[in-house]
Write a protein that holds these residues in place. Sequence first.
Motif, mmCIF file in Angstrom:
data_model
loop_
_atom_site.group_PDB
_atom_site.id
_atom_site.type_symbol
_atom_site.label_atom_id
_atom_site.label_comp_id
_atom_site.label_asym_id
_atom_site.label_seq_id
_atom_site.Cartn_x
_atom_site.Cartn_y
_atom_site.Cartn_z
ATOM 1 N N MET A 48 0.608 -1.034 -0.085
ATOM 2 C CA MET A 48 -0.155 0.171 0.117
ATOM 3 C C MET A 48 0.993 1.258 -0.035
ATOM 4 N N LEU A 49 0.023 2.372 -0.158
ATOM 5 C CA LEU A 49 0.791 3.824 -0.338
ATOM 6 C C LEU A 49 0.556 4.160 1.018
ATOM 7 N N GLY A 50 1.399 4.731 1.684
ATOM 8 C CA GLY A 50 1.364 4.899 3.267
ATOM 9 C C GLY A 50 0.374 6.592 3.163
ATOM 10 N N ALA A 103 3.324 9.464 5.414
ATOM 11 C CA ALA A 103 2.981 7.937 5.180
ATOM 12 C C ALA A 103 2.613 7.076 6.338
ATOM 13 N N ASP A 130 6.663 10.494 2.816
ATOM 14 C CA ASP A 130 7.225 10.022 1.714
ATOM 15 C C ASP A 130 8.000 11.001 1.073
ATOM 16 N N LEU A 157 11.002 9.297 3.602
ATOM 17 C CA LEU A 157 11.183 7.893 3.033
ATOM 18 C C LEU A 157 12.051 7.892 1.753
ATOM 19 N N ARG A 195 9.460 2.319 -11.520
ATOM 20 C CA ARG A 195 10.063 3.557 -10.344
ATOM 21 C C ARG A 195 11.600 3.846 -10.556
ATOM 22 N N LYS A 230 15.981 3.423 0.893
ATOM 23 C CA LYS A 230 14.920 2.277 0.516
ATOM 24 C C LYS A 230 15.138 1.828 -1.184
ATOM 25 N N HIS A 231 14.878 0.860 -1.698
ATOM 26 C CA HIS A 231 14.128 -0.300 -0.814
ATOM 27 C C HIS A 231 15.080 -1.622 -0.978
ATOM 28 N N ARG A 248 6.118 -6.994 -7.336
ATOM 29 C CA ARG A 248 6.958 -6.963 -6.526
ATOM 30 C C ARG A 248 7.026 -7.301 -4.973
ATOM 31 N N MET A 290 14.612 0.968 4.726
ATOM 32 C CA MET A 290 13.518 0.354 4.540
ATOM 33 C C MET A 290 13.743 -0.770 3.722
ATOM 34 N N ASP A 346 8.719 -2.098 4.310
ATOM 35 C CA ASP A 346 7.998 -1.390 3.331
ATOM 36 C C ASP A 346 6.577 -1.668 3.742
ATOM 37 N N TRP A 347 5.548 -0.713 3.224
ATOM 38 C CA TRP A 347 4.086 -0.910 3.603
ATOM 39 C C TRP A 347 3.450 -1.735 3.076
ATOM 40 N N SER A 357 3.956 6.601 -4.117
ATOM 41 C CA SER A 357 4.182 7.497 -3.045
ATOM 42 C C SER A 357 5.550 8.333 -3.583
ATOM 43 N N PHE A 361 -3.733 3.085 -7.034
ATOM 44 C CA PHE A 361 -2.457 3.172 -6.617
ATOM 45 C C PHE A 361 -1.641 4.378 -7.308
ATOM 46 N N GLU A 418 4.445 3.579 -9.186
ATOM 47 C CA GLU A 418 4.623 2.433 -8.389
ATOM 48 C C GLU A 418 3.637 1.504 -8.669
HETATM 49 C C1 BGC Z 1 6.468 2.204 -1.149
HETATM 50 C C2 BGC Z 1 7.289 3.096 -0.345
HETATM 51 C C3 BGC Z 1 6.705 4.082 0.246
HETATM 52 C C4 BGC Z 1 5.813 3.485 1.149
HETATM 53 C C5 BGC Z 1 5.074 4.456 1.818
HETATM 54 C C6 BGC Z 1 5.248 1.677 -0.555
HETATM 55 O O1 BGC Z 1 4.093 1.174 -1.086
HETATM 56 O O2 BGC Z 1 7.075 1.129 -1.940
HETATM 57 O O3 BGC Z 1 8.389 3.379 -1.287
HETATM 58 O O4 BGC Z 1 7.741 4.818 0.981
HETATM 59 O O5 BGC Z 1 4.673 2.584 0.336
HETATM 60 O O6 BGC Z 1 4.116 5.035 1.177
#
Ligand code: BGC
Length: 780
Positions: free
Chosen positions: A60-62, A72, A90, A148, A162, A195-196, A206, A239, A274-275, A398, A449, A487
Motif C-alpha cells: 500500500m501507499l502510506g 505515510a 514519503d 522515506l 520506479r 530504500k528499498h 514486487r 526500509m 515497506d508498507w 508514493s 495506486f 509504483e
Molecule cells: C512504497 C514505499 C513507500 C511506502 C509508503 C510503499 O508502497 O514502496 O516506497 O515509502 O509505500 O508510502
Amino acid sequence: MKKLISGITALFLAMTMNAQQAPQLRADNIDEVIKAMTLEEKAQLLVGDGNDGFAGSGAMLGHQAKLVAGAAGQTVAIPRLGIPATVLTDGPGGVHINPTRKGTSQTFYATGFPVGTCLASTWNIDLMENVGKAIGNEALEYGCDVVLGPGLNIHRSPLCGRNFEYFSEDPFLTGAMGVAYTKGIQSQGVGVSAKHYAVNSQENERTRVDERLSQRALREIYLRGFEKTVRESDPWTLMSSYNKINGEYAQNSHGLLTDILRNDWGFKGIVMTDWIGLRADLPTYEQVINGNDLLTPGYPEQTKAIVQAVKEGKLDIKDVDRNVRNMLEYIVKTPAFRKYQFSNKPDLKAHAAITRQSSTEGMVLLKNDNNTLPIKNLKTVALFGVNSYDFSGGGLGSGAVNMPYVVDMVTGLNNVGVKTTKLLTDIYEKYVEYAKVKLKADKNPWMWFLDQGKPKLEEIEITRRCVEHEAPEADAAIITIGRQAGEGIDRMIEGEFNLTDDEKAMIERVSDVFRSQNKPVIVILNSGSVMETASWRDRADAILVAWQPGEEGGNSVADVLTGKENPSGHLTSTWPISAWDVPSTKGYPQGLGDGYEVAGVLYNGQMSGYNFTNHEEDIYVGYRYFDTFNKTVAYPFGYGLSYTTFAFGKPSVKSNGNKITVSVSIKNTGKVAGKQVAQVYVTAPKGAYEKPAKELKAFAKTRLLNPGETQTLTMTIAKRDLASFDEANSQWKVDAGNYIFKVGDNVENILGTATLKVSEYTEKVSNVLPLNVQFNKVKQ
Ligand code: BGC
C-alpha cells in the motif's frame, strides 16, 4: 456516590504516582526506560500506527492523518514514558503530504524537486546535498521526522516503473548520490529512510517476486550503493523491500538485515518494512528476530502476535529489547522528541530557486547538430506535444509530491520573452482541459495506486495541414514527448519505452515541414527514465532530456534552450538502441497483460504466474554489459553535450596508504561558460574471476568555467572500492597488479589514462543469501 468519588481519587493517585515513577525518555536513560516498559508497550513500539483504510495486508501507499495529513505513517506514542509519536513522510522527490486540510484555508504544498534520475544526472554532489537540505527543512517545518528516501535501487532495466525515483544503473554513482542526499536531509535534524533494501528493481509482482542472483551481483551491484550510504552518511533508518532474494523475503532475511547491514557495515539506525502489513506466509515474530525494528504501516494484529510469541517462547525478549533500543535511539534524535515547534510555513520561494537550479543542471543534451541550440533571438515557436502544455514535474505513486504548480513550456518560454503560435496553443490548451475531465470519467478503479501524481494525457493527432499552417509563423518547432510511470506497474516496451505511432507521425510531419523551411526541430523528452531514440533522432536537430524536473520544469527548459544556462547533465544509465538490447529484458515481466499486480491486488483478479527473476546478466548490468561486450548503444552511460568545449589534461594517480587520488585538469576551450564532469573508470588487472571492462570509481564536476579557464579536479578513491566480490571466499578482494585509471566524459569517450600498481587487499564478510538454483549466465 462517595464510593465512586474515592475510587476516582484512588485511580487518579495511582496514575500520578505511576507518572512520577515512570522514567521519562532521555538520550541517556534508554536502558532505564526499556526496563520500565511492559511487554505490550514494547510490542507497540515495534509496530507502526496504521494506515487510513488499512485492510491488514498487501502493498500500500502510506497515508495517515493523525499528526500530519497525508504523511505515510507514524510510530506509536507512549506518553507514560515520554515517548512521542514520530512522523514518516514519503519522498524522495520532496515531502509527500496532503496540500489541503479540513477546517483551514491554509495550504501545505511541498516543493516539487526533480526526480532522482534528474538529480543524479547533475553529477553534482554539492547540489544534491543542497537539495537534501531543502527537502529536510520542509519535512522539519511540516512536522515530519523522517523522509522515506533516498531510493537506492539500481536501474537494472529501463522498464522499471520506479526508475525515476532511483539514481542510476551504477552502484558507485548511486551511493555517492545517496550519501549527499542523506547528509543534506539529516543536516536539518530529520532522518532519511534509504530504500528499498534490496534488489527491488521491478514493480510487477514486487511483493512476491524472488530475485535470484549470485552473491557477487548482490554485493557488487545491488548492495554497494546502500553500503556506501550506510558507511558514509549514517542514515537514521532504512526500509527493507517487498521482494524475495534467493528465496528469502528481504524483510525477513537475517543475512541481509543483520549480518550484512549491521555486522558487515555497522548500521546503527532502525530498519522498517515497506508498507505491507500482515503476510500470510511470514510470521510477524520472525521479522522481529531477523532485524526489522519497525513493521509498517502497522496493524494491531502484529502487536498481539509479538506479545503472544514472547509468551509462547518463540520470540526471545532479548530480540524484542534489542529492537526497542534501536527504536528509542532513533526517537531521541527526532524533532518530535525535541518538541520542535514547526511553522508549517517552509520557505517555498527559496526552495523553488534551488529546484530550478538543480533541474537545469540535471538536463542532458543528447543531440545538437550544427549548434542548433542555444537559439538566440528566438521570438516565436510552434509548440507540439501535449506535455508542452501539461508538463510533468514528477512520477506517480508514493514518490509523487503535491507541488503548488508545474511551470509548463508555454509559461517557461513566455517568461524569457518567447511566444508560442496562437492556433496550436489554442488547440492544445483546450484539449488539455477536456482530457483532464475525461480522464476522471475513464478512471480505472484498479489503478487507485496511481492516483498520486499527474497521469499522462493521451496525444492528439496533428495533421500535416496543421503543421503547414504553423510553420510560417514560427522560428522553430519544439516537440515535447512525455512519459509517466510509477509504483506497482512496470513500463511496457511498446508505447512507453518506444514512441507511439501518433508520436512518430507527429515528429515526422513536423520535421518534414519545418526543415523544408530551414527551421530547426527540437525534441524535449519529459520522462523520468530512458527512452528509445535511435529510430527517430535523425529527424530532430536537437534533443534535450528534461526528465521530470519538478515544479520549475518549463523555466529550466527555457533557460537551456535560450542559452541562459549551459547544459551540463550527463546520463546515469545507458540509453540502448532497443529495449531488447538490455539482457534483463528477456526475463522481464513484459506483457503480463491482465495478470500483473497493481498495488498489491491482482489486476482483474488473475495470477500472473510470474514469481521469480533469474539475473542471467549477473554483474553485467547497464554499461558493464554494453562496454565489456562491445555493444553499440544509442547514448552511452555518462554522456551529455555542452554549448562549449573542454580539453582534459593528462590525469595523474597517486596512492597514499589505503587512499588513491586521481587528478585531472579541465580547460574550457570554447566560447561560453560551462561545467564539465570528469568520470574515472578503472580497469582492473586479471584476477581469478572475470571483471567488467571498466567500472566507475570516482567523478567530480568543475565549477562554472569561463572560456579559457582551467580547473584541476582531485578525486579520492578508497582502495577497498577497487575490490571485486570473491564469492568462493566470501571476501572483498583487490587483486595485486596494475590498475588503469581512465578519465573521460562518458564511458565510451576516454580522454586520458594513468596507471598505478596496487597491492592486494582482502576483507572477509558474511557468507549469506547464496543462490540455490542454476541458470545460464549471459556470456556476451
Ligand atoms: C512504497 C514505499 C513507500 C511506502 C509508503 C510503499 O508502497 O514502496 O516506497 O515509502 O509505500 O508510502
